[in-house]
Design an enzyme around this catalytic site. Structure first.
Site, PDB file in Angstrom:
ATOM      1  N   LEU A 204      10.582   5.911  11.283  1.00 57.74           N
ATOM      2  CA  LEU A 204      11.323   4.651  11.244  1.00 57.74           C
ATOM      3  C   LEU A 204      11.108   4.039  12.620  1.00 57.74           C
ATOM      4  O   LEU A 204      11.369   4.686  13.636  1.00 57.74           O
ATOM      5  CB  LEU A 204      12.807   4.893  10.972  1.00 57.74           C
ATOM      6  CG  LEU A 204      13.684   3.634  10.853  1.00 57.74           C
ATOM      7  CD1 LEU A 204      14.857   3.903   9.913  1.00 57.74           C
ATOM      8  CD2 LEU A 204      14.208   3.178  12.208  1.00 57.74           C
ATOM      9  N   ASN A 326       0.019   5.899  -1.902  1.00 62.20           N
ATOM     10  CA  ASN A 326      -0.456   7.128  -2.580  1.00 62.20           C
ATOM     11  C   ASN A 326       0.009   7.088  -4.038  1.00 62.20           C
ATOM     12  O   ASN A 326       1.074   7.642  -4.349  1.00 62.20           O
ATOM     13  CB  ASN A 326       0.177   8.379  -1.948  1.00 62.20           C
ATOM     14  CG  ASN A 326      -0.534   8.871  -0.704  1.00 62.20           C
ATOM     15  OD1 ASN A 326      -1.434   8.213  -0.195  1.00 62.20           O
ATOM     16  ND2 ASN A 326      -0.135  10.024  -0.226  1.00 62.20           N
ATOM     17  N   HIS A 400      -4.875   1.791   4.538  1.00 62.16           N
ATOM     18  CA  HIS A 400      -3.444   2.130   4.603  1.00 62.16           C
ATOM     19  C   HIS A 400      -2.953   2.424   6.006  1.00 62.16           C
ATOM     20  O   HIS A 400      -1.745   2.546   6.211  1.00 62.16           O
ATOM     21  CB  HIS A 400      -3.124   3.307   3.682  1.00 62.16           C
ATOM     22  CG  HIS A 400      -3.296   4.663   4.315  1.00 62.16           C
ATOM     23  ND1 HIS A 400      -4.467   5.072   4.903  1.00 62.16           N
ATOM     24  CD2 HIS A 400      -2.443   5.699   4.451  1.00 62.16           C
ATOM     25  CE1 HIS A 400      -4.319   6.307   5.357  1.00 62.16           C
ATOM     26  NE2 HIS A 400      -3.100   6.713   5.107  1.00 62.16           N
TER      27      HIS A 400
END
EC number: 6.5.1.-
Length: 477
Positions: A204, A326, A400
């Site tokens: 985070l 994914n 990604h």
DNA sequence: ATGTAC
């Protein structure tokens, strides 16, 4: 580049049929000269291996963050015919629906007078690390709803707003979840882990918008220069891992039953329409939905901390978007001028649907979907926009992230967690983790530079740059 | 990624 690989464009390469025996289609991958130097030959072999699978359509595709994975490479995309094609857990990965979401705040950096305190309070609010347990108790029946309704369960339970759901890929839930295909063991692992971050590359992060590349798209996405925002990167925790483990066993047997010849047993798969293939697909969708609920719960916990510390409205922290990187999904694509429903596996690859894509909310329809690309710890993350080029060339897919270049064990030998944390602090970035070990193997130096990966997909038109996000503080598992 | 080995 190894012998036999053909350059077909500035940053585009082809693995011809025959590079490994049994290839049905060529491999195609996107890589700059600089990144080519960091590529493991094993990843190319894996990309070629995927091209041997029954029913693969057009190409086995590799993104510029391509690297070695379980069976399929990470940074890979494989689209399969529903009639003749297969489904494979290796094409999704162990962390089913690992993904990223980004929300903005009305703050600028100068508004945060006590950054350490904010990071500490976020750390307390979000359970973090290997085996992290939820603070809220999730009843057994609620777990079933999480697996069916995904982020919508979380919003109905009080973790967020209905607007959040319009900012999630698939609206935050796949329709095809089959909870009967999720074992008791997987469920038992999922119950105590709702709303937890996990470990490894999950994080985070508090960030600042440090550059805008596309004013129009940034305005549509609600991203402004100088704004403080928060990025959440995590997946389906132990539940998804167990689903993958359980179904790999079944599919290893199914591979033999259906006489599918494989160059690598890690490519275990079954025909998409077979009972075994359908069971994996349904369980995978359930795990994906759990991951969306999980990210929604973490978003809510983080927003509450901002409300508590700064007194702003909960609604002043809109979700920019949530992407899965994914997952395997049935999608409609145009192949040789004809529309076809395909099973698209994205493993370490992000959907990049362009303008007019079916599940985009009205105000994003003309722009394309937001694509969220996390950087490694201490390096920039990026917001991009999905494109028509991606729809034409990569089944609506892009990269990604940055891609590992050093193993975890190598990283731990070379660096200590304290060294890495001190170096980041010297650059003004606060790192908080349950232990030092969680920091060393996620150091910036063990990843490819995210800026170069993103530049390649931008130049190739697979997604276009909208904004750069610079880290201020990060919570690591 | 992962109750980092059943």
């Amino acid at each position: 580049m190894p012998d036999g690989i053909i350059r077909v464009g500035t940053d585009e390469w082809e693995i011809p049929v025959g590079y490994v025996p049994g290839m049905r289609v060529p491999g195609r991958f996107f890589l700059s000269e600089a990144l080519a130097g960091l590529l493991e030959p094993g990843a190319l072999q894996q990309l070629a291996n995927v091209a041997t699978l029954p029913g693969i359509v057009r190409y086995s595709l590799g993104m510029p963050d391509l690297h070695w994975g379980y069976g399929f490479p990470i940074g890979g995309v494989g689209a399969f015919s529903l009639d003749e094609g297969v489904i494979s857990p290796g094409g999704v990965g162990f962390d089913i629906n690992c993904g990223v979401r980004l929300f903005t705040t009305p703050l600028v950096r100068a508004d945060i007078k006590k950054p350490r305190e904010l990071i500490e309070s976020l750390y307390r609010a979000v359970p973090t690390g290997v085996g992290a347990k939820s603070t809220a108790k999730i009843p057994k029946e609620a777990l079933l709803s999480m697996m069916v309704k995904g982020a919508r369960w979380a919003v109905e339970t009080g973790y967020g707003t209905t607007r959040d759901l319009t900012r999630c890929e698939e609206g935050g839930a796949m329709n095809d979840a089959d909870i009967r295909a999720v074992s008791e063991k997987a469920r038992a692992r999922g119950i105590p882990q709702g709303g937890t971050l996990g470990s490894g590359n999950h994080f985070l992060e508090l960030q600042e918008v440090s550059e805008i590349y596309d004013e129009k798209a940034a305005a549509a996405f609600g991203v402004k220069m100088g704004q403080v925002c928060c990025m959440i990167h995590c997946g389906s925790r132990g539940l998804g891992h167990q689903v993958c483990t359980d179904h790999l066993k079944v599919l290893e047997t199914a591979t033999k039953r259906y006489n599918i010849a494989l160059p690598d047993r890690q490519l275990a798969c079954a025909p998409a329409g077979s009972p075994e293939g359908q069971a994996y697909y349904g369980a995978m969708a359930a795990a994906a939905n759990y991951a969306w609920a999980n990210r929604q719960m973490i978003l809510h916990a983080a927003r509450k901390e901002f409300v508590r510390m700064f007194g702003m409205d909960y609604e002043s922290m809109p979700l920019v978007y949530d992407v899965a990187h994914n997952v395997a999904k049935i999608e409609e694509h145009t192949v040789e001028g004809r529309r076809a429903r395909l099973l698209v596996h994205r493993k370490g690859a992000t959907r990049s649907f362009g303008p007019g894509a079916p599940d985009l909310p009205g105000d994003l329809a003309a722009i394309g979907q937001p694509v969220i690309i996390p950087g490694s710890m201490g390096t920039s993350s990026y917001v991009l926009a999905g494109t028509a080029t991606a729809m034409e060339r990569t089944f609506g897919s892009t990269c990604h992230g940055s891609g590992r270049i050093m193993s975890r064990s190598q990283a731990k030998k070379k660096l200590t967690g304290k060294e890495v944390a001190d170096a980041l602090l010297a650059r003004g970035i606060i790192v908080r983790a349950p232990n030092e070990a969680a920091i060393a193997d996620e150091a910036p130096d063990v990843y490819k530079p995210s800026s170069e990966v993103v530049q390649v997909v931008h130049d190739a038109g697979l997604s276009t740059l909208v904004a750069r996000l610079t880290p201020l503080g990060v919570i690591k598992g």
